[in-house]
Design an enzyme around this catalytic site. Sequence first.
Site, short mmCIF file in Angstrom:
data_model
loop_
_atom_site.label_atom_id
_atom_site.label_comp_id
_atom_site.label_asym_id
_atom_site.label_seq_id
_atom_site.Cartn_x
_atom_site.Cartn_y
_atom_site.Cartn_z
N ASP A 1 4.90 -8.76 0.78
CA ASP A 1 5.98 -8.61 1.74
C ASP A 1 7.30 -8.78 0.98
OD1 ASP A 1 7.36 -8.53 4.26
OD2 ASP A 1 7.47 -10.72 4.20
N ASP B 1 11.03 -9.65 2.57
CA ASP B 1 11.92 -10.69 3.08
C ASP B 1 11.16 -12.01 3.22
OD1 ASP B 1 14.41 -9.18 3.53
OD2 ASP B 1 13.19 -8.07 4.96
N ASP C 1 4.92 -14.39 4.29
CA ASP C 1 5.58 -15.64 4.71
C ASP C 1 5.65 -15.77 6.22
OD1 ASP C 1 7.57 -13.52 4.95
OD2 ASP C 1 9.00 -15.14 5.36
#
Length: 222
Positions: A9, A11, A171
């Site tokens: 991922d 961000d 995250d």
Amino acid sequence: MEKYGLIFDMDGVLADTEALIARASIEMFRELYDAELTADDFRPFIGTGAVRYVEGPAEALGIRIELERALEVRLNNFQKLLDAGECQACPGAVELVEAAARSGEWKLAIATSSPRPKAMPTLEAAGIPVEMFSEIITGDMVTHKKPHPEIYEAAQRAVGFAKENCVVIEDAVTGVTSAKAAGLKCIAVTNSFRRDELAEADIVLGSLEDVNLGLLRRLVGD
């Protein structure tokens, strides 16, 4: 010889941007709708893509927005933060990318809900070595955003290895759900959510500094 896929991922995993995205969005709501929001208003929508990230809090607070204009102003606000040098790589991100790429065993990809016009400047501002990634799948390349598995299914096909030979690093709760729904192994880092919120992941760690190639190989059963 490359035999595994490592899918990041962006961000909150590669680029430390979640707080910047919230700031850009808060300023947009203040500027266009005279509304005072906080980062907590956006937290449930982390990882879901720009549209849902903006629409979700607006719906919850009863604010009627003009979506195209809201997204334009939000992106402009975010770009100003990038231009001001406020975007950094997450701890351990560059080191892990370089180690995996140089090992010759891992084919690297990015799967981000962010649209390409936001993703590429973000990666550049954070100093992420994009040349080490064979594929960058962005949110405007898929129909369904996370937690739907489409983006990770697309990334797995792009790297070209079987699901059991691919690892995702996330995250966000929605991202973990997306990766697991795609049938992939998933490491979650607690950059944006608590450990207990990320429990669906195969492994939950404090940061990318805790991830190494040995751990990745064990996840794919080697």
